[in-house]
Design an enzyme around this catalytic site. Structure first.
Site, PDB file in Angstrom:
ATOM      1  N   GLY A 141       4.404   4.071   2.980  1.00 48.26           N
ATOM      2  CA  GLY A 141       3.953   2.828   2.364  1.00 48.26           C
ATOM      3  C   GLY A 141       4.143   1.676   3.334  1.00 48.26           C
ATOM      4  CE  LYS A 142       4.966  -1.550   8.157  1.00 46.75           C
ATOM      5  NZ  LYS A 142       5.704  -0.619   9.021  1.00 46.75           N
ATOM      6  N   GLY A 143       4.115  -2.980   3.256  1.00 44.97           N
ATOM      7  CA  GLY A 143       3.802  -4.222   2.566  1.00 44.97           C
ATOM      8  C   GLY A 143       3.628  -5.348   3.557  1.00 44.97           C
ATOM      9  CB  VAL A 181      -0.934   0.015   1.237  1.00 49.27           C
ATOM     10  CG1 VAL A 181      -1.737   1.309   1.278  1.00 49.27           C
ATOM     11  CG2 VAL A 181      -1.866  -1.191   1.222  1.00 49.27           C
TER      12      VAL A 181
END
Ligand code: GLU
Length: 415
Positions: A104-106, A59
């Protein structure tokens, strides 16, 4: 869009600060929506020959200030709701830290404790191939998070580099030193937690070298925070992890505990203390409590029992909004995640700068720059809290939202 409970908690925190700022409705709407949410399926041939398909997310919540920045976590409990909230928190964290990144992050839904090294490498490379168009030094720069480390970052860097046809170190941070990592990065989140604890004690007027400390979590953040706060003279009296916990009122011997964890993969069963549960750890009569595990750990089920003067949030989102209000009303000084654990991403920024320059700094240079950045951020948040008479979390959001909103207004609306 997502409307889950973790993103909902983030929105509650955001709204409180946005109201105080009188944020205009248009910017409010923009800043409460993720810019991009990517969901991918990653087939992997497992060691037993069978094919498993893992779901992964990346995201990019907001990229107004620069490339999206944030870690990738491997955990069975990963959800799009969680990853979106974490990406939003990265946006506010980078803005509070005053570094030129968005958030962001995953995450990948998997249980890395039950996977071989080869399976983890295959999963990592396939995930990177699936999101390859979205990442890059100017676009989105991943980093370690729960259950990912420098080896995983090396695989990400290699997979990306193979696809673009040249070595690209700045696509990811938290890499091994030999391939463009930064000195001090591994310790940086814990170092920032230590600086936050030290500055809090200074502000509240107690001596950290006589303080007692309890830490929830003994991964990268919890273990280094304990070590560095311990080096200031404080006594680390209790630590818990995913399997159990240990308590010693005289202070735990961290060198011996580290040896135990290297062999047993958990603090549970350590002979230098007695066993303690998470709820018992939260209820200890200590000066400083450091939640450094996962989100939503301090809730109304345990917050009333907390006796610590200071809570320094090493984890992201460890305190639910109602528990936070309760602690604040009782006079507990809570240093919020987006400030307290920002040492990690700040040093990721230093790593990205060094990679792009192709020139590397000494550990002292890195640590000195981190010290300056953390103190600048801590003071900005503290002054804002005093000015608006609000808790530190609301103040951190006020600082972050003001910075992102100013640039959003300046850039204007496209189309
Ligand atoms: N995963 C860390 C965090 O939550 C570090 C992110 C980064 O360095 O990009 O802040």
């Amino acid at each position: 869009m997502t409307n889950g409970p973790i993103f909902g908690a983030m929105l509650q925190e955001f709204d409180g600060a946005a109201r105080i700022l009188n944020l205009e409705p248009g910017i409010w709407k923009i800043l409460t929506h993720p810019k991009r949410q990517i969901t991918v399926s990653c087939p992997v041939q497992m060691d037993n020959g069978e094919i498993e398909v893992f779901t992964g997310y990346r995201v990019q919540y907001n990229i107004t200030l620069g490339p999206a920045k944030g870690g990738i976590r491997y955990h069975p409990g990963v959800t799009l709701d969680e990853v979106t909230a974490l990406a939003a928190w990265m946006t506010w964290k980078c803005a509070v830290a005053h570094i030129p990144f968005g958030g962001g992050k995953g995450g990948i839904i998997c249980d890395p404790t039950r996977m071989s090294r080869r399976e983890l490498e295959a999963l990592t490379r396939r995930y990177v191939a699936e999101i390859i168009d979205a990442i890059g030094p100017e676009k989105d720069v991943p980093a370690p998070d729960v259950n990912t480390n420098d080896q995983v970052m090396a695989w990400i860097m290699d997979t990306y580099s193979m696809h673009v046809g040249h070595t690209s170190t700045a696509v990811v941070t938290g890499k091994p030193l030999e391939l463009g990592g930064s000195l001090g990065r591994r310790e940086a989140t814990g170092r920032g937690v230590m600086i936050s604890a030290r500055e809090s004690a200074k502000h509240l007027g107690f001596d950290i070298s006589n303080a007692t400390v309890a830490v929830q979590g003994f991964g990268n953040v919890g273990s280094i925070s304990a070590q560095l706060i311990g080096e200031l003279g404080a006594r680390i009296v209790a630590i818990t992890d995913w399997k159990g916990g240990v308590y010693n009122e005289k202070g735990l011997d961290l060198a011996m505990l580290n040896d135990h964890v290297r062999q047993q993969k958990t603090v549970a069963g350590f002979s230098g203390g007695t066993s303690v549960t998470n709820d018992e750890l939260f209820a200890l009569d200590v000066d400083i409590l450091v939640p450094a595990a996962l989100e939503n750990q301090i809730t109304m089920a345990n917050a009333p029992s907390i006796k610590a003067k200071v809570v320094v949030e090493g984890a992201n989102g460890p305190t639910s909004p109602d528990a936070h209000r309760h602690l604040h009303d009782r006079g507990v000084f809570v240093v919020p995640d987006i400030l307290a654990n920002s040492g990690g991403v700040t040093t990721s920024y230093f790593e990205w700068v060094q990679d792009r320059q192709g020139y590397f700094w000494t550990e002292k240079e890195v640590n000195d720059k981190l010290e300056a950045k953390m103190c600048e951020a801590f003071n900005a948040v503290l002054q804002t809290a005093l000015k608006y008479r609000v808790d530190l979390r609301t103040a951190a959001y006020i600082v972050a939202i003001s910075r992102v909103a100013t640039v959003t207004r300046m850039r204007g609306m496209y189309a």
